[in-house]
Design a protein around this motif. Sequence first.
Motif, PDB file in Angstrom:
ATOM      1  N   MET A   1       6.480  12.336   7.167  1.00  0.00           N
ATOM      2  CA  MET A   1       7.308  11.316   7.798  1.00  0.00           C
ATOM      3  C   MET A   1       8.082  10.567   6.712  1.00  0.00           C
ATOM      4  O   MET A   1       7.622  10.476   5.565  1.00  0.00           O
ATOM      5  N   GLN A   2       9.219  10.032   7.093  1.00  0.00           N
ATOM      6  CA  GLN A   2       9.982   9.250   6.129  1.00  0.00           C
ATOM      7  C   GLN A   2      10.614   8.040   6.808  1.00  0.00           C
ATOM      8  O   GLN A   2      10.821   8.018   8.023  1.00  0.00           O
ATOM      9  N   GLY A   3      10.881   7.025   6.005  1.00  0.00           N
ATOM     10  CA  GLY A   3      11.489   5.801   6.506  1.00  0.00           C
ATOM     11  C   GLY A   3      11.885   4.915   5.344  1.00  0.00           C
ATOM     12  O   GLY A   3      11.744   5.284   4.175  1.00  0.00           O
ATOM     13  N   HIS A   4      12.352   3.728   5.689  1.00  0.00           N
ATOM     14  CA  HIS A   4      12.818   2.782   4.676  1.00  0.00           C
ATOM     15  C   HIS A   4      12.108   1.457   4.911  1.00  0.00           C
ATOM     16  O   HIS A   4      12.197   0.878   5.995  1.00  0.00           O
ATOM     17  N   ILE A   5      11.385   1.002   3.919  1.00  0.00           N
ATOM     18  CA  ILE A   5      10.741  -0.305   4.006  1.00  0.00           C
ATOM     19  C   ILE A   5      11.736  -1.346   3.505  1.00  0.00           C
ATOM     20  O   ILE A   5      12.035  -1.414   2.310  1.00  0.00           O
ATOM     21  N   ASP A   6      12.256  -2.137   4.447  1.00  0.00           N
ATOM     22  CA  ASP A   6      13.309  -3.080   4.050  1.00  0.00           C
ATOM     23  C   ASP A   6      12.813  -4.509   3.872  1.00  0.00           C
ATOM     24  O   ASP A   6      13.537  -5.350   3.328  1.00  0.00           O
ATOM     25  N   GLN A   7      11.608  -4.821   4.320  1.00  0.00           N
ATOM     26  CA  GLN A   7      10.959  -6.102   4.027  1.00  0.00           C
ATOM     27  C   GLN A   7       9.474  -5.819   3.849  1.00  0.00           C
ATOM     28  O   GLN A   7       8.882  -5.095   4.652  1.00  0.00           O
ATOM     29  N   CYS A   8       8.873  -6.415   2.832  1.00  0.00           N
ATOM     30  CA  CYS A   8       7.465  -6.089   2.580  1.00  0.00           C
ATOM     31  C   CYS A   8       6.808  -7.158   1.715  1.00  0.00           C
ATOM     32  O   CYS A   8       7.378  -7.597   0.715  1.00  0.00           O
ATOM     33  N   TRP A   9       5.603  -7.568   2.127  1.00  0.00           N
ATOM     34  CA  TRP A   9       4.770  -8.479   1.348  1.00  0.00           C
ATOM     35  C   TRP A   9       3.375  -7.878   1.213  1.00  0.00           C
ATOM     36  O   TRP A   9       2.843  -7.288   2.151  1.00  0.00           O
ATOM     37  N   LEU A  10       2.804  -8.052   0.030  1.00  0.00           N
ATOM     38  CA  LEU A  10       1.453  -7.587  -0.250  1.00  0.00           C
ATOM     39  C   LEU A  10       0.598  -8.777  -0.670  1.00  0.00           C
ATOM     40  O   LEU A  10       0.987  -9.543  -1.554  1.00  0.00           O
ATOM     41  N   LEU A  11      -0.545  -8.927  -0.032  1.00  0.00           N
ATOM     42  CA  LEU A  11      -1.481  -9.997  -0.355  1.00  0.00           C
ATOM     43  C   LEU A  11      -2.801  -9.353  -0.750  1.00  0.00           C
ATOM     44  O   LEU A  11      -3.308  -8.481  -0.043  1.00  0.00           O
ATOM     45  N   THR A  12      -3.348  -9.781  -1.873  1.00  0.00           N
ATOM     46  CA  THR A  12      -4.600  -9.196  -2.336  1.00  0.00           C
ATOM     47  C   THR A  12      -5.696 -10.251  -2.394  1.00  0.00           C
ATOM     48  O   THR A  12      -5.456 -11.402  -2.777  1.00  0.00           O
ATOM     49  N   TYR A  13      -6.893  -9.820  -2.027  1.00  0.00           N
ATOM     50  CA  TYR A  13      -8.083 -10.663  -2.023  1.00  0.00           C
ATOM     51  C   TYR A  13      -9.206  -9.926  -2.736  1.00  0.00           C
ATOM     52  O   TYR A  13      -9.372  -8.714  -2.562  1.00  0.00           O
ATOM     53  N   ARG A  14      -9.968 -10.654  -3.504  1.00  0.00           N
ATOM     54  CA  ARG A  14     -11.134 -10.047  -4.145  1.00  0.00           C
ATOM     55  C   ARG A  14     -12.390 -10.369  -3.335  1.00  0.00           C
ATOM     56  O   ARG A  14     -12.455 -11.367  -2.605  1.00  0.00           O
ATOM     57  N   MET A  15     -13.401  -9.514  -3.504  1.00  0.00           N
ATOM     58  CA  MET A  15     -14.679  -9.712  -2.831  1.00  0.00           C
ATOM     59  C   MET A  15     -15.764  -9.078  -3.700  1.00  0.00           C
ATOM     60  O   MET A  15     -15.519  -8.027  -4.316  1.00  0.00           O
ATOM     61  N   PRO A  16     -16.949  -9.687  -3.800  1.00  0.00           N
ATOM     62  CA  PRO A  16     -18.018  -9.076  -4.597  1.00  0.00           C
ATOM     63  C   PRO A  16     -18.210  -7.611  -4.216  1.00  0.00           C
ATOM     64  O   PRO A  16     -18.219  -7.254  -3.044  1.00  0.00           O
TER      65      PRO A  16
ATOM     66  N   PRO B   1     -16.802 -12.776   2.290  1.00  0.00           N
ATOM     67  CA  PRO B   1     -16.638 -13.766   1.214  1.00  0.00           C
ATOM     68  C   PRO B   1     -15.475 -13.403   0.294  1.00  0.00           C
ATOM     69  O   PRO B   1     -15.651 -12.992  -0.851  1.00  0.00           O
ATOM     70  N   VAL B   2     -14.262 -13.581   0.793  1.00  0.00           N
ATOM     71  CA  VAL B   2     -13.073 -13.196   0.041  1.00  0.00           C
ATOM     72  C   VAL B   2     -12.426 -14.410  -0.615  1.00  0.00           C
ATOM     73  O   VAL B   2     -12.576 -15.542  -0.151  1.00  0.00           O
ATOM     74  N   GLN B   3     -11.704 -14.130  -1.691  1.00  0.00           N
ATOM     75  CA  GLN B   3     -10.922 -15.153  -2.381  1.00  0.00           C
ATOM     76  C   GLN B   3      -9.550 -14.573  -2.702  1.00  0.00           C
ATOM     77  O   GLN B   3      -9.441 -13.408  -3.108  1.00  0.00           O
ATOM     78  N   PRO B   4      -8.478 -15.360  -2.538  1.00  0.00           N
ATOM     79  CA  PRO B   4      -7.134 -14.833  -2.799  1.00  0.00           C
ATOM     80  C   PRO B   4      -6.886 -14.608  -4.282  1.00  0.00           C
ATOM     81  O   PRO B   4      -7.389 -15.345  -5.133  1.00  0.00           O
ATOM     82  N   GLU B   5      -6.105 -13.573  -4.569  1.00  0.00           N
ATOM     83  CA  GLU B   5      -5.666 -13.321  -5.934  1.00  0.00           C
ATOM     84  C   GLU B   5      -4.161 -13.549  -6.039  1.00  0.00           C
ATOM     85  O   GLU B   5      -3.746 -14.600  -6.474  1.00  0.00           O
ATOM     86  N   ILE B   6      -3.357 -12.583  -5.596  1.00  0.00           N
ATOM     87  CA  ILE B   6      -1.913 -12.750  -5.725  1.00  0.00           C
ATOM     88  C   ILE B   6      -1.197 -12.290  -4.451  1.00  0.00           C
ATOM     89  O   ILE B   6      -1.767 -11.595  -3.614  1.00  0.00           O
ATOM     90  N   CYS B   7       0.049 -12.718  -4.357  1.00  0.00           N
ATOM     91  CA  CYS B   7       0.939 -12.289  -3.281  1.00  0.00           C
ATOM     92  C   CYS B   7       2.255 -11.884  -3.925  1.00  0.00           C
ATOM     93  O   CYS B   7       2.761 -12.586  -4.802  1.00  0.00           O
ATOM     94  N   TYR B   8       2.776 -10.743  -3.527  1.00  0.00           N
ATOM     95  CA  TYR B   8       4.083 -10.384  -4.040  1.00  0.00           C
ATOM     96  C   TYR B   8       4.935  -9.721  -2.976  1.00  0.00           C
ATOM     97  O   TYR B   8       4.435  -9.151  -2.012  1.00  0.00           O
ATOM     98  N   GLU B   9       6.239  -9.869  -3.148  1.00  0.00           N
ATOM     99  CA  GLU B   9       7.223  -9.308  -2.239  1.00  0.00           C
ATOM    100  C   GLU B   9       7.853  -8.087  -2.888  1.00  0.00           C
ATOM    101  O   GLU B   9       8.219  -8.114  -4.065  1.00  0.00           O
ATOM    102  N   ILE B  10       7.964  -7.003  -2.107  1.00  0.00           N
ATOM    103  CA  ILE B  10       8.512  -5.758  -2.617  1.00  0.00           C
ATOM    104  C   ILE B  10       9.971  -5.629  -2.188  1.00  0.00           C
ATOM    105  O   ILE B  10      10.331  -5.928  -1.047  1.00  0.00           O
TER     106      ILE B  10
END
Length: 244
Positions: free
Chosen positions: A10-25, A215-224
């Motif tokens: 499959m193919q497509g175009h990601i024209d808006q995107c955000w990634l949020l990462t969380y750490r956990m033990p 038990p998660v904690q936020p790390e970073i958020c970035y926009e692609i």
Amino acid sequence: MPLLHNPITMQGHIDQCWLLTYRMPIDQFRAILPAELTATEYQGYGFWNIVICHVAHMRPWFAPQAVGINYWHAAYRIYVNLKTPFGIQQGLYFVRSDCDNRLLAWAGNGVTNFNFHYTPIVVNSSVKQTSISIKSTTANAQIVIDNQQPAQLASDSVFESLEQAAKQLKYPARGIALSKPGEANIVSIERDEAAWQHSLRHMQQAEFQLLKQYPVQPEICYEIQPIAYRWLRGYRRKVLMAEQ
């Protein structure tokens, strides 16, 4: 489980995107992941990767752009390792996906392991901020991203800098699922790595119903930045049992 797993590229175009990462033990992932998978570890933690993106013109590789489907997609993924006879494969294990297109949610559950749910997703963006509302009855979420305030590393982060975190948490371009005991289904992604550009963002607010039990904690958020993607036809791999 679906009978077929990603049978068509499959193919497509990601024209808006955000990634949020969380750490956990790291030990907390054992109850979530299949026994054959282990969470990718850094400094005693594993990581969730939550993507919220708008996909344009999603279609089989041979179909014209005009027949493609546009939709919002949110997915909860975990960075994982898979042990195979060819070595360790790294990728993302999909815990849940939400999308705002009924047809895609239905079809996606027939031919993928991405665990789709039809869910209205509303995104409003301005120069100042982006607000995202995932209106699920079981996994609702509210996110506000400040587009003007500089991103900051969490005071208790396991990383030394935002740059190190962004580099470490760039996700491997493949999805990994268990098609049956002892066998994995892997979907690799083609993208122009030189065009994969991101901007770190300040996460002003983020509430995920699905993550409240962990038990998660936020790390970073970035926009692609906008980028073309190809989700390749899935392939199978024999699995060697992971060491727990």
